[in-house]
Motif scaffolding. Structure first.
Motif, PDB file in Angstrom:
ATOM      1  N   ASN A 116      10.018 -14.777 -17.473  1.00  0.00           N
ATOM      2  CA  ASN A 116      11.084 -14.982 -18.799  1.00  0.00           C
ATOM      3  C   ASN A 116      11.761 -13.581 -19.089  1.00  0.00           C
ATOM      4  OD1 ASN A 116      12.153 -15.463 -21.660  1.00  0.00           O
ATOM      5  ND2 ASN A 116      11.767 -17.310 -20.781  1.00  0.00           N
ATOM      6  N   PRO A 117      12.864 -13.705 -19.311  1.00  0.00           N
ATOM      7  CA  PRO A 117      13.508 -12.268 -19.627  1.00  0.00           C
ATOM      8  C   PRO A 117      13.222 -11.724 -20.980  1.00  0.00           C
ATOM      9  CG  PRO A 117      15.212 -14.151 -19.311  1.00  0.00           C
ATOM     10  CD  PRO A 117      14.113 -14.798 -18.912  1.00  0.00           C
ATOM     11  N   LEU A 118      12.830 -12.645 -22.013  1.00  0.00           N
ATOM     12  CA  LEU A 118      12.443 -12.242 -23.218  1.00  0.00           C
ATOM     13  C   LEU A 118      11.366 -11.383 -23.345  1.00  0.00           C
ATOM     14  CD1 LEU A 118      13.760 -15.267 -25.206  1.00  0.00           C
ATOM     15  CD2 LEU A 118      15.103 -13.155 -24.643  1.00  0.00           C
ATOM     16  N   ILE A 119      10.448 -11.346 -22.292  1.00  0.00           N
ATOM     17  CA  ILE A 119       9.055 -10.583 -22.204  1.00  0.00           C
ATOM     18  C   ILE A 119       9.260  -9.136 -22.498  1.00  0.00           C
ATOM     19  CG2 ILE A 119       6.791 -10.308 -21.040  1.00  0.00           C
ATOM     20  CD1 ILE A 119       7.528 -12.847 -19.425  1.00  0.00           C
ATOM     21  N   ASP A 120       8.635  -8.498 -23.269  1.00  0.00           N
ATOM     22  CA  ASP A 120       8.404  -7.039 -23.692  1.00  0.00           C
ATOM     23  C   ASP A 120       7.323  -6.605 -23.210  1.00  0.00           C
ATOM     24  OD1 ASP A 120      10.708  -6.380 -25.066  1.00  0.00           O
ATOM     25  OD2 ASP A 120       9.860  -7.744 -26.564  1.00  0.00           O
ATOM     26  N   SER A 155       8.575  -8.004 -16.546  1.00  0.00           N
ATOM     27  CA  SER A 155       8.469  -7.008 -17.421  1.00  0.00           C
ATOM     28  C   SER A 155       7.404  -5.868 -16.457  1.00  0.00           C
ATOM     29  CB  SER A 155       7.541  -7.348 -18.479  1.00  0.00           C
ATOM     30  OG  SER A 155       6.961  -6.393 -19.450  1.00  0.00           O
ATOM     31  N   LYS A 156       8.041  -4.718 -16.800  1.00  0.00           N
ATOM     32  CA  LYS A 156       7.059  -3.536 -16.131  1.00  0.00           C
ATOM     33  C   LYS A 156       5.671  -3.230 -16.798  1.00  0.00           C
ATOM     34  CE  LYS A 156      10.484  -1.678 -13.065  1.00  0.00           C
ATOM     35  NZ  LYS A 156      11.661  -2.572 -13.442  1.00  0.00           N
ATOM     36  N   ASP A 157       5.753  -3.744 -18.118  1.00  0.00           N
ATOM     37  CA  ASP A 157       4.833  -3.239 -19.068  1.00  0.00           C
ATOM     38  C   ASP A 157       3.545  -4.364 -18.931  1.00  0.00           C
ATOM     39  OD1 ASP A 157       3.359  -2.473 -21.275  1.00  0.00           O
ATOM     40  OD2 ASP A 157       4.973  -2.204 -22.404  1.00  0.00           O
ATOM     41  N   LEU A 158       2.565  -3.901 -18.135  1.00  0.00           N
ATOM     42  CA  LEU A 158       1.688  -4.959 -17.809  1.00  0.00           C
ATOM     43  C   LEU A 158       0.168  -4.148 -17.924  1.00  0.00           C
ATOM     44  CD1 LEU A 158       2.696  -5.811 -14.102  1.00  0.00           C
ATOM     45  CD2 LEU A 158       2.983  -7.241 -16.148  1.00  0.00           C
TER      46      LEU A 158
END
Ligand code: NAD
Length: 472
Positions: free
Chosen positions: A218-222, A242-245
């Motif tokens: 989903n594009p809304l994920i931060d 998201s690249k923030d994992l």
């Protein structure tokens, strides 16, 4: 049979399809939860996005008050939560209760760790700053988070993602594991009772393989915090928007025994580390590596401890309960059969009644056997005989996993030197592998993970710095 509806924007979702939740002890349907569509999942993200700025603006005091009310409600409902968990994941009832209580403590610790968080400030008197400025670096929420949890600690591994992130002002789309979905919905309902505003915590349910891709793209994920198996973690890394994992994945934790000191106690510690909750723990001891001489002495001691393990149904509070499902039980059975076929000694166990496997001890396991490398996530412990320390280290490091290792030795200096050569997140000297206190950082390297968990670390990973620099 009870049906439990997913929660989006504090509303129960009237979905058209349902997902069966099995009771692993009977292999019968225990309950049903919503099987959400891609469109419904998308609406959860929209709700989380719409709620986020307001949730952040309401301030830390109000968010802390919410967390305290949530904690109190978890404790007030501990018996219901523990009973639900017992049916969904076949964990001994007393361990389910312990999990609820530990989760309540986790919330308390989260609040106190947050209060200790420092704002960074700099001015012209700070080292390296020559300009006449005042700079402030505060940690603020990242935005919309995704929390995906595994079946084995459905409350603890959910709240340990959600509590720090909610406290710091993030909103969430939370997806519990299929087995664990009912309890996941229940903690969502308790969040509403505790006064969480609409959209802040959305609990979405459905089978991971059906809705997983939809959730993580989903594009809304931060940011995403995932705990589960390596294959799913890998896929998530490949396709996530998201690249923030933060990924906390599987393990193949070894117990390395370097000498013959204290073997009776070590045997007890190893068996507790390997078999509690039927070995369905990421930090369970999943292989013993030691010399021929030590193995000759410790194997009978381990066998005696394994024979004492209680086996039964979760309401009887045994150590060994039925495994989570038939597929997982089949996987462990295959590992045992493969090892025996290739020459391992079946020292204890090896039998099975449906999903209930007897605790199984295998000696003379070699590196040709699958059980030497695979994560069984079940009640089987292989003993691998290796005579040189360098070779023990090399076999320990040859695993694709890198979560934890235990080293047992009376020579702590030697154990420390070995510890420094192991490719794992954490080494335990003279104690079994385990999560340990929640304030300690918790991490895996190699296939075992990416990023760090732990209370402070989760506060950090769900926030970012926002710097404001004023020129005087
Ligand atoms: P799993 O990977 O099967 O499932 C984990 C979660 O991912 C579940 O919520 C599942 O529904 C979801 N999922 C499944 N397919 C997905 C997809 N394609 N996209 C997104 N999500 C998807 O793991 P499990 O069987 O529930 O848990 C066992 C595993 O978890 C073991 O490997 C264990 O070692 C690991 N684990 C690790 C830690 C840790 O902190 N390192 C802690 C507990 C468990």
């Amino acid at each position: 049979m009870e049906k439990f509806k997913a929660i989006i924007n504090n509303q129960e979702i009237e979905s058209n399809s349902w997902l069966d939740i099995m009771d692993p002890t009977t292999d019968e349907v225990y309950a049903q939860v919503s099987a959400l569509s891609a469109q419904e999942i998308d609406s959860a993200f929209k709700a989380a996005k719409a709620a986020q700025k307001k949730w952040e603006a309401i301030g830390i005091e109000k968010r802390t008050e919410f967390l305290i009310r949530w904690r109190d409600l978890l404790l007030k409902n501990e018996e219901d939560l523990a009973t639900t968990m017992m049916h969904e994941i076949a964990k001994a009832y007393k361990d389910c209760l312990t999990e609820v209580r530990r989760t309540a403590e986790y919330i308390d610790l989260t609040i106190s760790e947050y209060n200790d968080l420092q704002v960074l400030t700099f001015d012209k008197n700070s080292k390296g700053v020559t300009e006449d400025i005042v700079a402030e670096y505060k940690r603020i929420a990242k935005g919309v988070g995704v929390g995906i949890s595994p079946f084995n600690y459905p409350i603890n591994l959910a709240v340990s993602k959600l509590a720090p992130g909610l406290l710091t002002g993030n909103t969430f789309v939370f997806k519990p594991a299929t087995q664990g979905s009912v309890v996941g919905i229940k903690i969502g309902q308790l969040a509403i009772e505790a006064g969480i505003p609409a959209g802040v915590l959305n609990v979405v349910t459905g089978r991971g393989r059906d809705i997983g891709d939809v959730i993580v793209t989903n594009p809304l994920i931060d940011f995403i915090s995932f705990t589960g198996s390596v294959p799913v973690g890998r896929r998530l890394m490949e396709i996530s928007s998201s690249k923030d994992l933060v990924l906390e994945l599987g393990g193949k934790d070894a117990a390395i025994l370097l000498d013959e000191h204290n073997l009776e106690n070590i045997a007890k510690d190893i068996v507790a580390g390997a078999f509690s909750y039927s070995g369905q723990r990421c930090t369970a001891i999943k292989r013993v590596i030691t010399t021929d001489n030590i193995a000759d002495k410790i194997t009978p001691l381990i066998k005696a401890e394994v024979a004492k393990l209680t086996v039964g149904l979760p309401n009887e509070n045994p150590i060994i309960t039925p495994m989570i499902d038939k597929k997982s039980a089949d996987f462990v059975t295959d590992l045992i059969n493969d090892a025996v076929k290739k020459g391992a000694t079946l020292v204890y166990g090896g039998t099975r009644d449906k999903n209930l496997l007897q605790p199984t001890l295998l000696d003379n396991v070699t590196v040709e056997m699958n059980v030497a490398w695979e994560e069984p996530f079940g009640p089987v412990l292989p003993i691998i005989r290796i005579n040189e320390i360098e070779d023990m280290i090399s076999v320990a490091n040859k695993s694709n996993f890198g979560l934890q290792t235990s080293i047992y030795s009376k020579d702590v200096d030697l154990a420390y030197k070995v510890a420094e050569q192991l490719e794992v997140g954490t080494v335990n000297i003279n104690r079994r592998t385990q999560r340990g206190p929640d304030v300690l950082p918790f991490l895996g390297v190699k296939d075992s993970g990416f990023g760090v968990q732990g209370i402070k670390e989760t506060i950090l990973s769900t926030t970012r710095y926002r710097g404001i620099i004023i020129k005087k």
